[in-house]
Write a protein that holds these residues in place. Structure first.
Motif, PDB file in Angstrom:
ATOM      1  N   PRO A   7      78.321  21.573  26.486  1.00 26.72           N
ATOM      2  CA  PRO A   7      77.169  20.973  25.811  1.00 26.72           C
ATOM      3  C   PRO A   7      75.889  21.133  26.624  1.00 26.72           C
ATOM      4  N   VAL A   8      74.799  21.365  25.935  1.00 28.76           N
ATOM      5  CA  VAL A   8      73.472  21.398  26.554  1.00 28.76           C
ATOM      6  C   VAL A   8      72.891  19.988  26.609  1.00 28.76           C
ATOM      7  N   PHE A   9      73.183  19.208  25.564  1.00 25.08           N
ATOM      8  CA  PHE A   9      72.690  17.836  25.476  1.00 25.08           C
ATOM      9  C   PHE A   9      73.866  16.865  25.391  1.00 25.08           C
ATOM     10  N   SER A  10      73.760  15.785  26.133  1.00 21.71           N
ATOM     11  CA  SER A  10      74.646  14.633  25.938  1.00 21.71           C
ATOM     12  C   SER A  10      73.815  13.556  25.258  1.00 21.71           C
ATOM     13  N   ILE A  11      74.153  13.252  24.017  1.00 22.50           N
ATOM     14  CA  ILE A  11      73.444  12.210  23.276  1.00 22.50           C
ATOM     15  C   ILE A  11      74.077  10.876  23.610  1.00 22.50           C
ATOM     16  N   ILE A  12      73.294   9.960  24.163  1.00 24.58           N
ATOM     17  CA  ILE A  12      73.843   8.655  24.522  1.00 24.58           C
ATOM     18  C   ILE A  12      73.420   7.625  23.480  1.00 24.58           C
ATOM     19  N   ALA A  81      76.594   5.158  29.962  1.00 24.94           N
ATOM     20  CA  ALA A  81      76.731   6.326  29.094  1.00 24.94           C
ATOM     21  C   ALA A  81      76.340   7.601  29.823  1.00 24.94           C
ATOM     22  N   VAL A  82      75.271   7.546  30.603  1.00 22.54           N
ATOM     23  CA  VAL A  82      74.850   8.730  31.365  1.00 22.54           C
ATOM     24  C   VAL A  82      75.903   9.093  32.407  1.00 22.54           C
ATOM     25  N   GLN A  83      76.546   8.100  32.995  1.00 30.22           N
ATOM     26  CA  GLN A  83      77.609   8.378  33.967  1.00 30.22           C
ATOM     27  C   GLN A  83      78.746   9.166  33.326  1.00 30.22           C
ATOM     28  N   HIS A  84      79.037   8.905  32.059  1.00 25.88           N
ATOM     29  CA  HIS A  84      80.113   9.607  31.352  1.00 25.88           C
ATOM     30  C   HIS A  84      79.654  10.943  30.763  1.00 25.88           C
ATOM     31  N   ALA A  85      78.346  11.193  30.767  1.00 27.74           N
ATOM     32  CA  ALA A  85      77.815  12.420  30.170  1.00 27.74           C
ATOM     33  C   ALA A  85      78.117  13.632  31.043  1.00 27.74           C
ATOM     34  N   THR A  86      78.202  14.800  30.411  1.00 30.41           N
ATOM     35  CA  THR A  86      78.516  16.031  31.144  1.00 30.41           C
ATOM     36  C   THR A  86      77.434  17.095  31.046  1.00 30.41           C
ATOM     37  N   ALA A  87      76.468  16.923  30.148  1.00 28.67           N
ATOM     38  CA  ALA A  87      75.446  17.945  29.928  1.00 28.67           C
ATOM     39  C   ALA A  87      74.274  17.773  30.894  1.00 28.67           C
ATOM     40  N   PRO A  88      73.519  18.841  31.141  1.00 28.94           N
ATOM     41  CA  PRO A  88      72.360  18.733  32.040  1.00 28.94           C
ATOM     42  C   PRO A  88      71.202  17.951  31.442  1.00 28.94           C
ATOM     43  N   TRP A  89      71.142  17.865  30.107  1.00 21.27           N
ATOM     44  CA  TRP A  89      70.079  17.120  29.444  1.00 21.27           C
ATOM     45  C   TRP A  89      70.680  15.940  28.696  1.00 21.27           C
ATOM     46  N   ILE A  90      70.039  14.777  28.836  1.00 22.19           N
ATOM     47  CA  ILE A  90      70.439  13.573  28.120  1.00 22.19           C
ATOM     48  C   ILE A  90      69.477  13.377  26.958  1.00 22.19           C
ATOM     49  N   VAL A 169      63.459  11.016  23.034  1.00 20.24           N
ATOM     50  CA  VAL A 169      63.334  11.661  24.343  1.00 20.24           C
ATOM     51  C   VAL A 169      64.639  12.307  24.793  1.00 20.24           C
ATOM     52  N   VAL A 170      64.512  13.517  25.340  1.00 26.03           N
ATOM     53  CA  VAL A 170      65.584  14.158  26.110  1.00 26.03           C
ATOM     54  C   VAL A 170      65.080  14.289  27.540  1.00 26.03           C
ATOM     55  N   PHE A 171      65.961  14.117  28.515  1.00 25.51           N
ATOM     56  CA  PHE A 171      65.525  14.171  29.907  1.00 25.51           C
ATOM     57  C   PHE A 171      66.614  14.780  30.781  1.00 25.51           C
ATOM     58  N   GLN A 172      66.203  15.211  31.960  1.00 26.26           N
ATOM     59  CA  GLN A 172      67.141  15.846  32.889  1.00 26.26           C
ATOM     60  C   GLN A 172      68.034  14.795  33.542  1.00 26.26           C
ATOM     61  N   ARG A 173      69.325  14.984  33.387  1.00 29.75           N
ATOM     62  CA  ARG A 173      70.286  14.009  33.910  1.00 29.75           C
ATOM     63  C   ARG A 173      70.207  13.889  35.429  1.00 29.75           C
ATOM     64  N   GLU A 174      70.098  15.006  36.114  1.00 28.71           N
ATOM     65  CA  GLU A 174      70.093  14.984  37.585  1.00 28.71           C
ATOM     66  C   GLU A 174      68.919  14.176  38.121  1.00 28.71           C
ATOM     67  N   VAL A 175      67.748  14.321  37.520  1.00 26.80           N
ATOM     68  CA  VAL A 175      66.564  13.579  37.962  1.00 26.80           C
ATOM     69  C   VAL A 175      66.713  12.106  37.621  1.00 26.80           C
ATOM     70  N   PHE A 176      67.252  11.820  36.465  1.00 28.94           N
ATOM     71  CA  PHE A 176      67.515  10.437  36.055  1.00 28.94           C
ATOM     72  C   PHE A 176      68.382   9.723  37.094  1.00 28.94           C
ATOM     73  N   LEU A 177      69.453  10.361  37.512  1.00 26.04           N
ATOM     74  CA  LEU A 177      70.346   9.750  38.496  1.00 26.04           C
ATOM     75  C   LEU A 177      69.647   9.590  39.848  1.00 26.04           C
ATOM     76  N   ARG A 178      68.850  10.572  40.200  1.00 29.05           N
ATOM     77  CA  ARG A 178      68.145  10.515  41.482  1.00 29.05           C
ATOM     78  C   ARG A 178      67.125   9.373  41.514  1.00 29.05           C
ATOM     79  N   LEU A 179      66.520   9.081  40.369  1.00 27.54           N
ATOM     80  CA  LEU A 179      65.511   8.020  40.305  1.00 27.54           C
ATOM     81  C   LEU A 179      66.113   6.639  40.089  1.00 27.54           C
ATOM     82  N   GLY A 180      67.422   6.568  39.897  1.00 30.90           N
ATOM     83  CA  GLY A 180      68.070   5.271  39.753  1.00 30.90           C
ATOM     84  C   GLY A 180      68.257   4.803  38.330  1.00 30.90           C
ATOM     85  N   GLY A 181      67.950   5.651  37.348  1.00 33.17           N
ATOM     86  CA  GLY A 181      68.212   5.332  35.956  1.00 33.17           C
ATOM     87  C   GLY A 181      67.339   4.221  35.395  1.00 33.17           C
ATOM     88  N   TYR A 182      67.828   3.629  34.309  1.00 34.66           N
ATOM     89  CA  TYR A 182      67.116   2.506  33.695  1.00 34.66           C
ATOM     90  C   TYR A 182      67.228   1.277  34.590  1.00 34.66           C
TER      91      TYR A 182
END
Length: 331
Positions: A7-12, A81-90, A169-182
């Protein structure tokens, strides 16, 4: 999409007592013309039939997955949900909102074109859309500006307006995790806090295309928690500047204590926020066709500030439409 396609997108989708609209939402996801996606749903301790509805889609389509958690609130649920996602874009979609069928396809194309022509990394991409009521009828169009953050933070007059539709919104998962998420402490403006922090590290863009339908109804958190929402926006504004100065961020308690140092201004601010809570509740009721339900919050708004209520009403779409009708059909 076959199972071998990553998947390119993980829809949460955070799900909490959403049975009224959930099936419509999930059908809109299933109908996407861009098929390289997965849907990660987290049932946040629902007490209605939401989990059973979500499970039906998992049984029909292997791209849909469902996880369960005791009730913990919107931010921890989305983070899970993002933790369970596998795609580079959320891709975010609230359980009561919907998309046009080509939403992901157009966003994917935009991302590719951006990467091919721009040096600045794109970290988050939203869209314009439509505000709809509980019946799915359009209330008004939402035309988002291309780059709202962080420039909007410097415009006090428009700070409270809808500058990014969260479900668009779609966003980069790696950056989301690096910034600490919601961050749950910013609820119900946890999404704005995230987009502002994203904008400090790369591009946060809105497409002009109307691809998202954002539903307004009586269960929206923003309606019942309007004062908290606006105070959080002010705190986001202040903490963005504090990060720029490499100072520690203010907690909600610290920020409120600082506001109370100017007692007259604090009292005026809280009065205005209380007024807008009632006035917006009346607007929401009207947009959903609950005309009798408009009376109580409108009276409450008048009791708090009659002059402000009149000014807002005279600028409203309801008043403009009524005047046009009266002019065309006098008597």
């Amino acid at each position: 999409m076959t199972e071998s396609v990553s998947p390119v997108f993980s829809i949460i989708v955070a799900v909490y007592n959403a049975q009224r609209y959930l099936e419509e939402t999930l059908r809109a996801l299933s109908a996407q013309t861009f098929s390289a996606f997965e849907v990660v749903m987290v049932n946040d301790g629902s007490t209605d039939q939401s989990a059973e509805l979500a499970q039906k889609f998992c049984d029909q389509d292997p791209r849909f997955r469902l996880f369960h958690t005791p009730n913990q609130g919107i931010s921890p649920t989305r983070n899970l949900a993002v933790q369970h996602a596998t795609a580079p874009w959320i891709a975010v979609c609230d359980a009561d909102d919907t998309w046009t069928p080509d939403k992901l396809e157009l966003q994917h194309r935009f991302i590719q074109q951006w990467a091919a022509t721009q040096a600045e990394p794109m970290l988050a991409l939203g869209t314009s859309g439509d505000l709809i009521n509980g019946k799915g009828e359009q209330i008004r169009m939402v035309n988002t500006q291309e780059r709202p953050w962080p420039t909007v933070l410097h415009d006090e007059a428009t700070l409270h307006e809808l500058h990014m539709i969260n479900s668009s919104v779609v966003f980069q998962r790696e950056v989301f995790l690096r910034l600490g998420g919601y961050r749950a402490e910013y609820t119900p403006t946890e999404d704005t806090d995230l987009w502002v922090r994203f904008s400090e590290h790369g591009a946060v863009i809105n497409m002009p295309d109307h691809l998202t339908h954002y539903r307004m109804h009586s269960s929206n958190i923003s309606e019942s928690h309007y004062p908290v929402m606006i105070l959080n926006l002010y705190r986001i504004q202040a903490n963005t500047e504090r990060r720029r100065q490499q100072l520690p961020e203010w907690s909600a308690e610290q920020f409120t204590a600082r506001m109370r140092q100017n007692r007259p201004q604090y009292v005026r601010t809280m009065k205005n926020l209380q007024h807008m809570k009632y006035y917006n509740r009346a607007k929401n009721r009207w947009g959903n066709g609950h005309y009798l339900g408009v009376v109580a919050p409108l009276v409450q708004a008048c009791l708090v500030s009659p002059s402000r209520t009149v000014k807002l009403f005279l600028r409203s779409e309801v008043y403009r439409t009524s005047r046009l009708h009266w002019r065309r059909h006098p008597g």
